[in-house]
Design an enzyme around this catalytic site. Structure first.
Site, PDB file in Angstrom:
ATOM      1  N   GLY A  26      -8.897  75.959  26.727  1.00  0.00           N
ATOM      2  CA  GLY A  26      -8.333  76.077  28.068  1.00  0.00           C
ATOM      3  C   GLY A  26      -7.261  77.147  28.130  1.00  0.00           C
ATOM      4  O   GLY A  26      -6.861  77.708  27.105  1.00  0.00           O
ATOM      5  N   GLY A  28      -3.422  77.954  29.877  1.00  0.00           N
ATOM      6  CA  GLY A  28      -2.260  77.497  30.633  1.00  0.00           C
ATOM      7  C   GLY A  28      -1.677  78.692  31.354  1.00  0.00           C
ATOM      8  O   GLY A  28      -2.261  79.786  31.340  1.00  0.00           O
ATOM      9  N   SER A  29      -0.518  78.494  31.992  1.00  0.00           N
ATOM     10  CA  SER A  29       0.041  79.625  32.743  1.00  0.00           C
ATOM     11  C   SER A  29       0.525  80.741  31.813  1.00  0.00           C
ATOM     12  O   SER A  29       0.607  81.877  32.212  1.00  0.00           O
ATOM     13  CB  SER A  29       1.168  79.135  33.654  1.00  0.00           C
ATOM     14  OG  SER A  29       1.918  78.146  33.001  1.00  0.00           O
ATOM     15  N   ALA A  31      -0.414  80.584  28.137  1.00  0.00           N
ATOM     16  CA  ALA A  31      -0.983  80.393  26.801  1.00  0.00           C
ATOM     17  C   ALA A  31      -2.483  80.171  26.857  1.00  0.00           C
ATOM     18  O   ALA A  31      -3.034  79.757  27.877  1.00  0.00           O
ATOM     19  CB  ALA A  31      -0.325  79.186  26.136  1.00  0.00           C
ATOM     20  N   ASP A 142       9.320  66.269  33.403  1.00  0.00           N
ATOM     21  CA  ASP A 142       8.174  66.790  34.158  1.00  0.00           C
ATOM     22  C   ASP A 142       6.952  65.898  33.921  1.00  0.00           C
ATOM     23  O   ASP A 142       5.857  66.392  33.641  1.00  0.00           O
ATOM     24  CB  ASP A 142       7.894  68.238  33.733  1.00  0.00           C
ATOM     25  CG  ASP A 142       6.976  68.954  34.728  1.00  0.00           C
ATOM     26  OD1 ASP A 142       6.824  68.452  35.868  1.00  0.00           O
ATOM     27  OD2 ASP A 142       6.405  69.998  34.357  1.00  0.00           O
TER      28      ASP A 142
HETATM   29  P1  AMP Z   1      -1.371  74.181  28.493  1.00  0.00           P
HETATM   30  O1  AMP Z   1      -0.997  75.605  28.230  1.00  0.00           O
HETATM   31  O2  AMP Z   1      -0.636  73.213  27.611  1.00  0.00           O
HETATM   32  O3  AMP Z   1      -1.277  73.827  29.954  1.00  0.00           O
HETATM   33  O4  AMP Z   1      -2.931  74.039  28.074  1.00  0.00           O
HETATM   34  C1  AMP Z   1      -3.983  74.650  28.781  1.00  0.00           C
HETATM   35  C2  AMP Z   1      -5.250  73.859  28.661  1.00  0.00           C
HETATM   36  O5  AMP Z   1      -5.672  73.822  27.296  1.00  0.00           O
HETATM   37  C3  AMP Z   1      -5.121  72.400  29.076  1.00  0.00           C
HETATM   38  O6  AMP Z   1      -5.342  72.218  30.430  1.00  0.00           O
HETATM   39  C4  AMP Z   1      -6.194  71.714  28.244  1.00  0.00           C
HETATM   40  O7  AMP Z   1      -7.453  71.839  28.862  1.00  0.00           O
HETATM   41  C5  AMP Z   1      -6.229  72.558  26.983  1.00  0.00           C
HETATM   42  N1  AMP Z   1      -5.394  71.940  25.953  1.00  0.00           N
HETATM   43  C6  AMP Z   1      -4.051  72.071  25.779  1.00  0.00           C
HETATM   44  N2  AMP Z   1      -3.622  71.379  24.733  1.00  0.00           N
HETATM   45  C7  AMP Z   1      -4.705  70.762  24.218  1.00  0.00           C
HETATM   46  C8  AMP Z   1      -4.924  69.880  23.109  1.00  0.00           C
HETATM   47  N3  AMP Z   1      -3.921  69.499  22.316  1.00  0.00           N
HETATM   48  N4  AMP Z   1      -6.182  69.439  22.878  1.00  0.00           N
HETATM   49  C9  AMP Z   1      -7.202  69.828  23.683  1.00  0.00           C
HETATM   50  N5  AMP Z   1      -7.062  70.650  24.727  1.00  0.00           N
HETATM   51  C10 AMP Z   1      -5.848  71.126  25.001  1.00  0.00           C
END
Ligand code: AMP
Length: 494
Positions: A26, A28-29, A31, A142
């Site tokens: 996935g 993130g904003s 990462a 949050d």
């Molecule tokens: P984040 O930058 O933490 O918002 O992560 C972005 C996306 O990556 C999330 O919406 C999840 O779909 C995926 N993701 C983040 N952390 C994990 C994890 N520990 N295990 C599986 N998928 C993850």
């Protein structure tokens, strides 16, 4: 694989030789998150890749550093685990526990409102994780369903500690943060707050969302939304049970001083219903948690090729290296495999053992053999130093009678023991678990064995009062908890 993904993977192969890099999980904003395999242990992890230039441009270096620092401290079954952080001049790689099933937010959207039992199961895990943060002086700030991931067994993992902060006694926090729909009235009003109460408000909003499938406070117009929050204006649908209707308003109390505390939530009948025993007892704080070293896991790490002394020393000193990463990955995966698959049907129960530092209600239950045992979930110890708390059973019977009862219970549970002293025994039990492999082969049954070792010690608390302390020495924690429950049942305590 697109060009940029291929480039990232190639770069990661050289920087992270201990991992086999897989698909992108996935974005993130700021990462990208990749699936990877930890080669030495064969366990899956998620690796978050943070580009330094990007986080600098976005002005979120402090947020990122804070999240890394805070997550390093936390070890709880319902908080995402961070195993290691690898920094290069261009990027930061954060190796985390891999969580399979996505965000709680999407789960609620897909299912709509949840049945109360399912909502409770998730809510109990959330509260336990939040309580653990508060105990470690961390306020998340949050909390929302987007920051709760669900694992393959529908268990919660709290993520995104970027807005969290460390609380200091007597100091108030001021930063207004979090998502507006989940933010407490004092936060959006810019008033100082001490911390835990704002997380409790957000948990109240989450509880409402779980049970109703909608948000209690919502409006496209932000000033109107803030107005509703400040006035505590929301409606409780008729389908909610009487007990749920009692709990939600206590959590969504506009005056933070009147808002329910986590200790009170734990005592609330809606929360208490079907509470698994491993959540019944407040978790150890991180310092106590890291003091425990699991011999069985150490042996597995040694088998991979690491030096025993080095592993133990690194664990004791909380040093991050290849050996400790392997240790924590194996430990977490073993513990997760012991959690019941279907929490609503399983009678799997857990109880924590050892020393922890919190108060908990004392139950007095008369034993079936005549004298009274008390289950003390947090008895202030008179035996060790004054600051510690001990889990144990208190009894007023004679020490001889108590020991006889203990031996009978152990015999019933097929536990072998060795006397170390008059009132101190070392115990060992081989636990067989029968696992059906019906899904894989033609109804083959496979036996799994686990050896649990523990120690029992009867202390004299004062004249006529004795305390039985139970300490796990080795073996899977959850199976030990199960055995404790059976032992307590046999003694007539639960
Ligand atoms: P984040 O930058 O933490 O918002 O992560 C972005 C996306 O990556 C999330 O919406 C999840 O779909 C995926 N993701 C983040 N952390 C994990 C994890 N520990 N295990 C599986 N998928 C993850």
């Amino acid at each position: 694989m697109d060009g940029s993904s291929e480039k990232t993977t190639n770069r990661m192969v050289t920087i992270l030789p201990n991992y086999k890099i897989g698909k992108t999980l996935g974005y993130g904003s700021f990462a990208k998150v990749k699936l990877a395999l930890h080669v030495a242990t064969g366990h899956k992890v998620a690796i978050k890749i943070l580009n330094r230039a990007k986080i600098k441009n976005m002005g979120i270096e402090i947020k990122v550093q804070r999240e890394i620092k805070i997550l390093r401290l936390l070890m709880h079954p319902h908080i995402i685990r961070q195993y290691e952080v690898i920094e290069t001049p261009d990027d930061i790689y954060v190796v985390m526990e891999y969580v399979k099933s996505g965000e709680l937010f999407d789960y609620i959207i897909e299912k709509g409102r949840l049945q109360e039992d399912e909502a409770r199961h998730l809510f109990q895990q959330i509260i336990s994780g939040v309580e653990y943060c508060h105990r470690n002086m961390i306020v998340h700030r949050d909390l929302k369903p987007e920051n709760m991931l669900l694992d393959s067994k529908c268990n919660i993992k709290i993520v995104d500690f970027g807005l969290s902060n460390v609380m200091h006694d007597g100091h108030f926090l001021k930063t207004s943060c979090g998502s507006p729909n989940y933010a407490a009235p004092e936060v959006i009003s810019g008033k100082p707050y001490s911390g835990p109460e704002v997380d409790i408000w957000s948990c109240g909003v989450i509880l409402y969302a779980l049970l109703c499938g909608t948000l209690p406070f919502d409006d496209e117009n932000i000033p109107t939304l803030f107005d509703k929050i400040k006035k505590g204006m929301y409606t409780l649908p008729d389908h909610l049970s009487y007990v749920a209707r009692d709990l939600i308003p206590r959590m969504l109390m506009v005056d933070p001083l009147m808002r329910i505390s986590i200790t009170e939530i734990r005592q609330h009948p809606w929360f208490n219903n079907h509470l698994p025993l491993y959540l019944y007892i407040p978790p150890l704080d991180t310092i106590e948690e890291t003091k425990k070293i699991d011999e069985e896991i150490i042996q597995k790490v040694v088998n991979i090729g690491f030096d025993r002394n080095q592993v133990v020393e690194s664990l004791v000193n909380r040093i991050q290296n290849e050996a400790t990463v392997a240790y924590h990955l194996i430990l977490d995966n073993r513990n997760q495999n012991c959690v019941p698959k279907d929490p609503f049907q399983s009678n799997f129960k857990e109880i924590s053992g050892g020393i922890f530092n919190s108060t908990f209600p004392v139950q007095n239950i008369t034993s079936h053999v005549g004298h009274s045992f008390s289950a003390l979930y947090g008895l202030k110890s008179h035996v060790k130093d004054d600051k510690t708390w001990t889990l144990g059973l208190q009894s007023q019977g004679s020490p001889h009678d108590i020991m006889n009862e203990i031996f009978k219970a152990l015999q019933n549970l097929k536990v072998c023991w060795k006397k170390i002293g008059l009132y101190n025994i070392k115990c060992r039990r081989v636990q067989r678990r029968v696992r059906s492999l019906a899904n894989y082969t033609n109804h083959t049954i496979e036996d799994e064995c686990a050896i649990i070792k523990f120690e029992l010690q009867l202390y004299k608390v004062r004249e006529g009062k004795y305390l039985l302390d139970i300490q796990r020495i080795d073996g899977p924690q959850f199976i030990f908890f199960d055995l404790c429950v059976a032992f307590l049942r046999d003694l007539g305590v639960v």
